[in-house]
Enzyme design. Sequence first.
Site, PDB file in Angstrom:
ATOM      1  N   ALA A 148       0.911  -1.060  -0.117  1.00 42.48           N
ATOM      2  CA  ALA A 148      -0.147   0.034  -0.009  1.00 42.48           C
ATOM      3  C   ALA A 148       0.832   1.302   0.037  1.00 42.48           C
ATOM      4  CB  ALA A 148      -1.058  -0.181   1.306  1.00 42.48           C
ATOM      5  N   SER A 149       0.530   2.134   0.724  1.00 44.20           N
ATOM      6  CA  SER A 149       1.163   3.325   0.700  1.00 44.20           C
ATOM      7  C   SER A 149       2.529   3.411   1.216  1.00 44.20           C
ATOM      8  CB  SER A 149       0.273   4.585   1.584  1.00 44.20           C
ATOM      9  OG  SER A 149      -0.804   5.096   0.584  1.00 44.20           O
TER      10      SER A 149
END
Length: 394
Positions: free
Chosen positions: A108-109
């Site tokens: 993800a981020s």
Amino acid sequence: MLETAPLSDLLWTRGYTDPAWIRRFTTQGRELSPSRRVWRGPAPVRHLPRAETDLDALDLVTTDAGALKLADLFDAAQTDAFLVLHRGQIVYERYLHGADAHTPHFNASAAKSYLGLVAATLAHQGLLDRTAPACAYVPELAGTAFGDARVQDLLHMGTQVSYAGRHFDKAIEAQRYYAVIAPQLRPFGYCGPAGIREHLLTARATGAPGEEFRYENGNVEALAEVLRRTTGLSTSDLLSDLLWSKMGAEEDAYYILDGDGVEAACGGFSATARDVARLGEILRCGGAVGDRQVVPEEVAGTIAGGVPDGYPRRVRFPAAPPDSPATLSYHDLWWILNDPHGSCMASGIHGQRLFVSPGLDLVVVHFGSQVMSPAVPPVPLVQAFVKIGVHLNS
């Protein structure tokens, strides 16, 4: 009368509320979307020595309900993988819910931070001008919020943006971004951008760049396009050339792609916990892998304390309540914890964390499939990581 979102927005506010569905997405990305590998290179695997330590009985965080132990943390965070390196040795490693050491997991981020490290390295080498507007590298972005911002602004989430004239709502725009890169996530009747580059062209500035911190995926996608134009390499090849092939990775990593074959640089990256730990170990060791300098020491050394003038020294974590104190800083797409140990962190939705603490000789990787909902309390992962580090150093 209870306020409700406009009907046009309801499709974009569903979020991820089923851990099983989230886990399918976080562990099987290559089966759901086109992808491109990040090659581990021809070098031998860098062995991670082991010094197993029992951390299961350690009281990590004290709450109103009592002390939390690792099992409680794993349950609350829907943990799939957890790995602790102390002084370069694996002291604890666990896999749950069918994951194993060779399962590449959605970061993800947290992937934003890896790209930030690449950009900072290229800037240090003189190949990237932090003070130049992004449109100097990507002329098509001229007139957009990202094209008129400096590279430095993109690296510090320093743009204020509205997409296609909409009022900016971080959660809704995140859902719309997923629809841009993944057709299977588009609602019926979707007529928005079909790819990342098209999406960026709809961004208009609502304020001057460099004056406000606003966490937004478009900054990273614009930066990734700048890096592709600067080097002539795909994001996958660039990450492989600068980092993945030089750190003794066990496995290839991969990015998911949009319909144009462009990597989802802000969060579409998957890798194993061990290899992400190897990346964290590079930072802990000042940019070195053994006796080889992989990341310039000046770059590694300023991650935790190099927030430049003109950017907020303290920012609020995106998932934190509006009334919470701002206790973090943000530099080159890394979260800076402002603790006594020089700690920094790459962080992603659903509990993805790479925590690096030179002062504690500690690297922690956590991969989760946690439900993101106002009804689900945040899991105190960072507090637990620090407690583990203090315990190992006692």
